[in-house]
Design a protein around this motif. Structure first.
Motif, mmCIF file in Angstrom:
data_model
loop_
_atom_site.group_PDB
_atom_site.id
_atom_site.type_symbol
_atom_site.label_atom_id
_atom_site.label_comp_id
_atom_site.label_asym_id
_atom_site.label_seq_id
_atom_site.Cartn_x
_atom_site.Cartn_y
_atom_site.Cartn_z
ATOM 1 N N ARG A 38 -3.910 -18.499 -9.263
ATOM 2 C CA ARG A 38 -4.375 -18.768 -7.797
ATOM 3 C C ARG A 38 -6.156 -18.435 -7.625
ATOM 4 O O ARG A 38 -6.627 -19.215 -6.945
ATOM 5 N N ARG A 39 -6.535 -17.258 -8.555
ATOM 6 C CA ARG A 39 -7.814 -17.178 -8.207
ATOM 7 C C ARG A 39 -8.491 -18.198 -8.800
ATOM 8 O O ARG A 39 -9.799 -18.662 -8.331
ATOM 9 N N ALA A 42 -8.688 -21.335 -6.391
ATOM 10 C CA ALA A 42 -9.499 -20.997 -5.375
ATOM 11 C C ALA A 42 -11.033 -21.186 -5.630
ATOM 12 O O ALA A 42 -11.798 -21.681 -4.662
ATOM 13 N N TRP A 46 -13.623 -23.741 -4.216
ATOM 14 C CA TRP A 46 -15.083 -23.484 -3.579
ATOM 15 C C TRP A 46 -15.994 -24.319 -4.288
ATOM 16 O O TRP A 46 -17.216 -24.595 -3.568
#
Length: 89
Positions: A38-39, A42, A46
């Motif tokens: 998930r990190r 994300a 960005w």
């Protein structure tokens, strides 16, 4: 109803072989890869947003530079022509 001793041992052997043969699948099934995945996604979102913003900014700058200013702003181009210079004489 719980597992028998033989069934637990067989299950442990399967888990160990899975961890050795397919570590990514083992991490996914055991839940160890969840937060890291998930990190990473994300961070990718960005990064894509930043690249898109830079691209739009650069396109705006290019448009500003290439269009230039007209002599009669706010007036249609056909009526914004210079009048011929008068000859004095």
């Amino acid at each position: 109803m719980g597992l028998s001793r033989e069934e637990r041992r067989a299950l442990e052997d399967l888990e160990k072989r899975l961890a050795l043969d397919e570590p990514e699948l083992d991490a996914l099934l055991s839940g160890k890869a969840g937060p890291h995945r998930r990190r990473k996604s994300a961070m990718q979102v960005w990064l894509m947003l930043m690249l898109l913003t830079c691209a739009i900014l650069m396109m705006g700058i290019v448009l500003l530079i290439t269009t230039g200013e007209r002599e009669c702003p706010g007036v249609p181009i056909s009526s914004c022509e210079r009048a011929p210079a008068r000859q004095e004489g």
